[in-house]
Design a protein around this motif. Structure first.
Motif, PDB file in Angstrom:
ATOM      1  N   LYS A   1      -7.076   1.509   0.924  1.00  0.00           N
ATOM      2  CA  LYS A   1      -6.276   1.495  -0.302  1.00  0.00           C
ATOM      3  C   LYS A   1      -6.484   0.206  -1.092  1.00  0.00           C
ATOM      4  O   LYS A   1      -6.394   0.207  -2.323  1.00  0.00           O
ATOM      5  CB  LYS A   1      -4.794   1.712   0.023  1.00  0.00           C
ATOM      6  CG  LYS A   1      -4.526   3.088   0.620  1.00  0.00           C
ATOM      7  CD  LYS A   1      -3.062   3.472   0.572  1.00  0.00           C
ATOM      8  CE  LYS A   1      -2.645   3.913  -0.815  1.00  0.00           C
ATOM      9  NZ  LYS A   1      -1.289   4.499  -0.840  1.00  0.00           N
TER      10      LYS A   1
ATOM     11  N   VAL B   1      -2.764   1.544  -5.599  1.00  0.00           N
ATOM     12  CA  VAL B   1      -2.374   0.173  -5.256  1.00  0.00           C
ATOM     13  C   VAL B   1      -2.808  -0.783  -6.366  1.00  0.00           C
ATOM     14  O   VAL B   1      -3.972  -0.808  -6.760  1.00  0.00           O
ATOM     15  CB  VAL B   1      -3.025  -0.259  -3.923  1.00  0.00           C
ATOM     16  CG1 VAL B   1      -2.718  -1.721  -3.625  1.00  0.00           C
ATOM     17  CG2 VAL B   1      -2.528   0.624  -2.795  1.00  0.00           C
TER      18      VAL B   1
ATOM     19  N   CYS C   1       0.805  -1.225   0.000  1.00  0.00           N
ATOM     20  CA  CYS C   1       0.000   0.000   0.000  1.00  0.00           C
ATOM     21  C   CYS C   1       0.840   1.277   0.000  1.00  0.00           C
ATOM     22  O   CYS C   1       0.298   2.383   0.175  1.00  0.00           O
ATOM     23  CB  CYS C   1      -0.941   0.003   1.203  1.00  0.00           C
ATOM     24  SG  CYS C   1      -2.200  -1.294   1.128  1.00  0.00           S
TER      25      CYS C   1
ATOM     26  N   VAL D   1      -4.603   0.470   5.047  1.00  0.00           N
ATOM     27  CA  VAL D   1      -4.547  -0.738   4.217  1.00  0.00           C
ATOM     28  C   VAL D   1      -5.937  -1.073   3.681  1.00  0.00           C
ATOM     29  O   VAL D   1      -6.099  -1.370   2.498  1.00  0.00           O
ATOM     30  CB  VAL D   1      -3.975  -1.924   5.029  1.00  0.00           C
ATOM     31  CG1 VAL D   1      -4.217  -3.249   4.305  1.00  0.00           C
ATOM     32  CG2 VAL D   1      -2.476  -1.728   5.275  1.00  0.00           C
TER      33      VAL D   1
END
Length: 380
Positions: free
Chosen positions: A192, A150, A145, A189
């Protein structure tokens, strides 16, 4: 006889031996006899641990990982029998040697950890080793990430395994859950990964709803091809049309299988993220409830919640928040509604932008704009 070769310490011999073991265990005709030999071995587990703990040979670690992955997948009782702290530590040593950049080898080892987590004994051992197991998982996810956009293509399985095991630790180990909630990197996390995952999955779902129509069109095309074939054969005795039709059908079937497999991997990853987001919010609710009963910890908890909310309010694009809220919405059940908690916290802590975007998402007003009262200039 082959298993005896594992007693040696010659790397080239071990490389070829583990490759042979993996190949035979992957063969439907041979795997039954190999499983009998493996189950009767008292030393295989120790030999595998030695290789994982001490080898610096990437090929040997790859072959050994592939063998263990297939073995544990074939026999659930092996996940129970091999679920020891020593085995987990050996896996972590191998992961250190492989490195945490995305690779096929790393994907194999994360999948082995996930296989262990599917049994009660394996989950217990992983929780006992929570501190050591958590570090490579979190570091890998943060590395994935790090990029502004991403890319999850070809990484779905590895990300899914890492999140699945991390969720086990998060749910079963209080220290781990407290640590991860205090660090906004975990919510980072989530948002993304959801940014490419959620719309990608929705696009595939839309395409599958038209599958029956596509099949109907394909059937008509095949019928037309057959009619054309008959005309050609009657008029010109032409050859090759059948082969072309068969070739086209094989291509279409291959594309369908690829799309189905892609959808399956994405769906698994999405459900893992969805479940983890739910657990994250539920744990946050429990911490808040606990704080309300204990004034001594109120200030610490307030800081934790503010950090989490500030990240979403100040550092996330509307798009990312939107997909996070929609994912929370899909996880609502009778026991808990994570969107209510997010809405209440945003209002209580005066995070106006977050509150507005959350309300828009819940009302179906999915506005497509990068700015909402100046989206963060640092969308990370």
């Amino acid at each position: 006889m082959v298993l005896l070769l594992l007693e040696g310490r010659d790397p080239p011999t071990l490389v070829e031996t583990t490759r042979l073991m993996f190949t035979c265990l992957s063969c439907n005709q041979a795997k039954s006899s190999w499983l009998e030999v493996i189950n009767s071995s008292d030393s295989l587990h120790d030999h595998i641990i030695f290789i994982l703990q001490s080898s610096t040979n990437v090929d040997l670690l790859k072959n050994t990982g592939e063998f263990v992955d297939v073995l544990l997948d074939l026999q659930e009782d092996m996940c129970e029998n091999w679920a020891t702290a020593e085995f987990v530590q050996a896996l972590l040593e191998a992961i250190k040697q492989i490195g945490l950049s995305h690779s096929q080898q790393l994907e194999i080892y994360f999948r082995i950890l996930q296989l262990l987590s599917t049994t009660d004994t394996g989950a217990e051992v992983l929780v006992l080793c929570a501190d050591a197991v958590e570090k490579p998982l979190v570091k890998y996810l943060n590395t994935v990430c790090d990029d502004e956009i991403v890319g999850i293509e070809n990484k779905e399985s590895c990300i899914a395994s890492a999140l699945s095991v991390l969720n086990i630790l998060f749910s079963a180990n209080e220290e781990t859950s407290n640590r991860l909630i205090k660090d906004e990197k975990l919510i980072r996390v989530f948002v993304k990964i959801l940014e490419p995952l959620y719309p990608w999955l929705q696009d595939i779902k839309k395409s599958t709803t038209n599958q029956s129509e596509k099949k109907h069109l394909l059937s008509e095309d095949s019928c037309n091809v057959e009619k054309t074939d008959l005309k050609c054969k009657n008029k010109d005795h032409a050859s090759g049309t059948d082969e072309e039709s068969s070739f086209n059908s094989e291509i279409l079937e291959g594309l369908k299988q690829r799309d189905d497999k892609e959808f399956q991997h994405l769906e698994i990853l999405y459900h893992i993220v969805e479940g983890f987001v739910y657990d994250y919010m539920f744990t946050l609710q429990m911490m808040i409830d606990s704080d309300n009963e204990s004034d001594g910890e109120e200030e610490t908890q307030k800081t934790d919640v503010t950090k989490f909310l500030s990240y979403l309010n100040d550092s996330c694009s509307r798009c990312r928040i939107n997909y996070l809220v929609l994912t929370m919405k899909e996880s609502i059940n009778e026991a808990f509604n994570p969107t209510e908690l997010l809405t209440d916290l945003a209002a209580k802590h005066k995070k106006e932008r977050l509150a507005r975007i959350t309300a828009d998402a819940l009302a179906g007003r999915n506005l497509d704009r990068s700015d909402s009262n100046t989206d963060s200039q640092n969308n990370t």
